[in-house]
Design an enzyme around this catalytic site. Structure first.
Site: not given
Ligand code: GRF
Length: 216
Positions: A20, A23-24, A117, A119, A160, A189
């Site tokens: 991934g 970004s979060n 988490n 979502h 979820d 997010e």
């Molecule tokens: C996000 O869309 C989150 O909602 C989901 O996984 C994705 C992670 O994206 N659980 P990132 O790696 O944080 O950009």
């Protein structure tokens, strides 16, 4: 051996899997560094060294532990290794941020109400097994829904499903593609995940069954 000095701030571990973007993870890093979230990311756990979060952690001097699931005999053994890393560092809160593996019931029992988490939809709609990434946004558009959004929830034994901590709503535009909707949801997010963590860090969340109350 280095002496462990107790840290006054809430200690967070972020867990990611796959390849991934992270970004979060970055949004949480930024919010802790700016002081918007009174917490410190103590550890990043990743199932893969080749992912966005690992590079981002290195940029910010955050310890990273790569645990490869294939090297463990079972899911229980893998989660035990994760749990050991977390307890040995005095972690208070575990944040999943793009973690695709289902946690074992043993792990959830051990850290009940201390795992969050995010979502990319408004749960309880558009969640569950197979509802991840672009599939979520495709399903939302195909359903004709006018709104989607993001949900931060506590993690329980089902995908979820745990108690909802925070949500943000975004509009679904007539000409949205799954990707344009995903981009809009992602911005939401990045806003609500740090906000939810801040509430936890400030001790303002109380869980009563499926309802999470935000105390003032
Ligand atoms: C996000 O869309 C989150 O909602 C989901 O996984 C994705 C992670 O994206 N659980 P990132 O790696 O944080 O950009």
């Amino acid at each position: 051996m280095e002496k462990q000095v107790p840290h006054p701030k809430l200690q967070i571990a972020v867990i990611v899997s796959g390849h991934g973007r992270g970004s979060n993870f970055q949004a949480i890093v930024d919010a802790t560094e700016s002081g918007a979230v009174p917490a410190r990311i103590r550890l990043l756990i990743s199932t893969n060294s080749d992912c966005g979060a690992v590079g981002r952690a290195a940029n910010h001097g955050i310890e990273t532990l790569v645990l490869t699931p294939e090297k463990f005999d079972s899911e229980v053994a893998f989660d035990e290794a994760v749990a050991e890393a977390i307890t040995s560092r005095g972690i208070d809160l575990i944040c999943l941020a793009g973690y695709m593996r289902k946690l074992t019931p043993e792990f959830i029992l051990q850290f009940r109400d201390r795992i969050m988490n995010i979502h990319p939809a408004l749960l309880p709609a558009f969640g569950g097994q197979g509802m991840y990434g672009i599939h979520v946004h495709k399903a939302v558009i195909e359903s004709g829904a006018k709104f989607s959004g993001a949900t931060v929830h506590l993690v329980d034994e089902h995908y979820d499903h745990g108690p909802i901590v925070a949500q943000a709503v975004v509009s679904v535009a007539d000409d949205d593609t799954p990707q344009t909707l995903a981009d809009r949801v992602l911005r939401a997010e990045h806003r609500i995940y740090p906000e939810a963590i801040a509430l936890f860090a400030e001790g303002r969340l109380s869980v009563n069954g499926r309802r999470v109350r935000v105390n003032s």
